[in-house]
Design an enzyme around this catalytic site. Structure first.
Site, short mmCIF file in Angstrom:
data_model
loop_
_atom_site.label_atom_id
_atom_site.label_comp_id
_atom_site.label_asym_id
_atom_site.label_seq_id
_atom_site.Cartn_x
_atom_site.Cartn_y
_atom_site.Cartn_z
NE ARG A 120 30.92 35.06 20.41
CZ ARG A 120 30.31 34.90 19.24
NH1 ARG A 120 29.06 35.27 19.10
NH2 ARG A 120 30.97 34.40 18.22
CE LYS A 142 40.99 33.75 41.08
NZ LYS A 142 42.16 33.34 41.87
CD GLU A 184 40.39 26.98 49.91
OE1 GLU A 184 41.07 27.96 50.27
OE2 GLU A 184 40.50 26.44 48.78
CE LYS A 226 36.66 34.04 46.51
NZ LYS A 226 36.86 32.73 45.97
CD GLU A 236 44.74 35.85 41.59
OE1 GLU A 236 43.68 35.25 41.76
OE2 GLU A 236 45.82 35.27 41.44
NE ARG A 240 39.53 36.32 43.20
CZ ARG A 240 38.38 36.09 42.63
NH1 ARG A 240 37.80 37.03 41.92
NH2 ARG A 240 37.78 34.92 42.76
CG ASN A 244 45.61 31.81 44.57
OD1 ASN A 244 44.84 30.86 44.50
ND2 ASN A 244 45.60 32.80 43.71
CG HIS A 247 45.32 27.91 46.68
ND1 HIS A 247 45.16 28.26 48.00
CD2 HIS A 247 44.07 27.59 46.23
CE1 HIS A 247 43.88 28.18 48.33
NE2 HIS A 247 43.20 27.78 47.28
CG HIS A 251 46.57 24.71 42.54
ND1 HIS A 251 46.41 25.98 42.06
CD2 HIS A 251 45.41 24.39 43.15
CE1 HIS A 251 45.18 26.41 42.36
NE2 HIS A 251 44.57 25.47 43.03
CG HIS A 264 41.12 22.69 46.24
ND1 HIS A 264 42.13 23.10 45.40
CD2 HIS A 264 40.69 23.81 46.89
CE1 HIS A 264 42.29 24.40 45.51
NE2 HIS A 264 41.43 24.87 46.42
#
Ligand code: NAD
Ligand code: GLY
Length: 362
Positions: A120, A142, A184, A226, A236, A240, A244, A247, A251, A264
């Site tokens: 955990r 993330k 990026e 960032k 987000e 935030r 993306n 993206h 993606h 990517h």
């Protein structure tokens, strides 16, 4: 060395950027009070950097458990994640054993998710070794893995204790991977930092030639952008999402082509041109702005058109984007170079026209 801070109250952490940080015991030892650590890396990075890092730590009395995973986006999945848990459990790692992610974004995302979930939650440290990971994925917490139906669909927000970006590690990075990272970097200029976009227009050749000063500047400026965004909107709920840009399309390209076929950063590059083109069709930016954006990506040697997956396939894949709300797709779009917004009000015909115009046969 420069040190920036991601400001998240009692979970704030430093990002150290500089040359030769892998040898800096003083940056790591404060995070290893129990003198035990697991280093998660892969078959590509291990022969390059695992031994010097492990030896340095062992010299200072730290017990090191190396965990070496297969290399590639296609291994960023539940089965590979299981290998990390197997190794940690077999070696009876306890809650006070931190994980170090030594590698690119794939290793960083998977190690972070393992750290978020093992017992955990155990502490973790990011040592990113690709440009993409140094400017983006190692910062902001993330973490996660891919699902066959969609990129990064399983994961958690879980912040590292520290990020060490050693610019020297970029010397062994293949050119194609360096270029993928630049996608990026350009993103930060486009979404919120026009002066940085202009700096990139003036210094792209230096970055491609791996000029150390230019790299240091670009990495620090990207991380500052960032850190500001993450500090303001960790989970987000607003700003935030701007990170993306490109993206949603990117993606879809990565998933549609099969993980690992397009890098990517390459998907993000082509996806950003699609987002710019869609913004133009909405009347928000000029054809000149799109051409200027496209030109910078082209100079970086990045793709500026997507593969011809077919409009229906793109729409189906984009329907699984994490930004979808109430079944409605939302896009990061440009109001100007240096100013991005999130919008759910995109007429389908403009989206279809954009996909048709921006995709070509591969
Ligand atoms: P990657 O981790 O696959 O690394 C690219 C390649 O370079 C791999 O083969 C790797 O083994 C190799 N490599 C790494 N360091 C090297 C070095 N110093 N010298 C030589 N080879 C080296 O890919 P990436 O571009 O670093 O990361 C992409 C991943 O990051 C994607 O899965 C993407 O979804 C994720 N990502 C996450 C975030 C986030 O916020 N968490 C942000 C952006 C991207
Ligand atoms: N790379 C997108 C984010 O960190 O939010």
């Amino acid at each position: 060395m420069q040190t920036l801070t991601v400001g998240l109250a009692d979970r704030s952490y430093p990002i150290h950027i500089g040359n030769g940080l892998l040898g800096r015991a003083d940056l790591l030892l404060p995070h290893l009070p129990h003198k035990r650590v697991a280093i998660v890396t892969n078959t590509m990075v291990a022969p390059l950097y695992l031994e010097p890092l492990s030896s340095m730590l062992q010299y200072h009395g730290v017990d090191v458990l190396p965990i070496i995973l297969p290399d590639g986006e296609e291994y960023k999945n539940a089965a590979t994640l299981g290998l990390i848990y197997d190794a940690l459990l077999s070696s009876r790692c306890e809650r006070n054993t931190p994980l170090i992610a030594l590698g690119g974004g794939v290793i960083g995302d998977m190690t972070g998710y393992a750290a978020a979930t093992y017992l955990r939650g155990v502490p973790f440290i990011q040592i990113p070794t690709t440009l993409l990971a140094q400017v983006d994925s190692s910062v902001g917490g993330k973490t996660g893995i891919n699902h066959p139906l969609g990129k990064n669909m399983i994961g958690a927000f879980y912040q590292p204790q520290a990020v060490l970006a050693d610019i020297a590690t970029l010397n062994t990075l293949p050119d194609q991977e360096l270029r993928a990272g630049i996608a990026e970097v350009i993103k930060y200029g486009l979404i919120r930092d026009l002066p940085f976009f202009e700096w990139l227009e003036q210094n792209m050749e230096k970055l491609l030639a791996r000029d150390a000063q230019a790299l240091q500047y670009a990495i620090a400026r990207s991380c500052r952008n960032k850190a500001e965004v993450v500090g303001a909107d960790e989970r987000e709920s607003g700003e935030r999402a701007l990170l993306n840009l490109g993206h949603t399309f990117g993606h879809a390209i990565e998933t549609g082509m099969g993980y690992g076929v397009w890098l990517h950063g390459e998907g993000v590059a082509a996806g950003t041109i699609m987002a710019a083109e869609l913004s133009r069709r909405l009347g928000w930016i000029s054809a000149q702005d799109v051409a200027r954006t496209r030109h910078l990506f082209e100079r970086a040697g990045l793709p500026v058109a997507g593969p011809a997956l077919g409009v229906e396939k793109y729409l189906q894949l984009m329907g699984l984007d994490k930004k979808v709300l109430g079944g409605k797709m939302r896009f990061v779009l440009l109001k100007a170079i240096g100013h991005a917004v999130v919008s759910g009000d995109v007429p389908e015909d403009l989206l279809r026209q954009t996909l048709e115009a921006c995709c070509k046969n591969v």
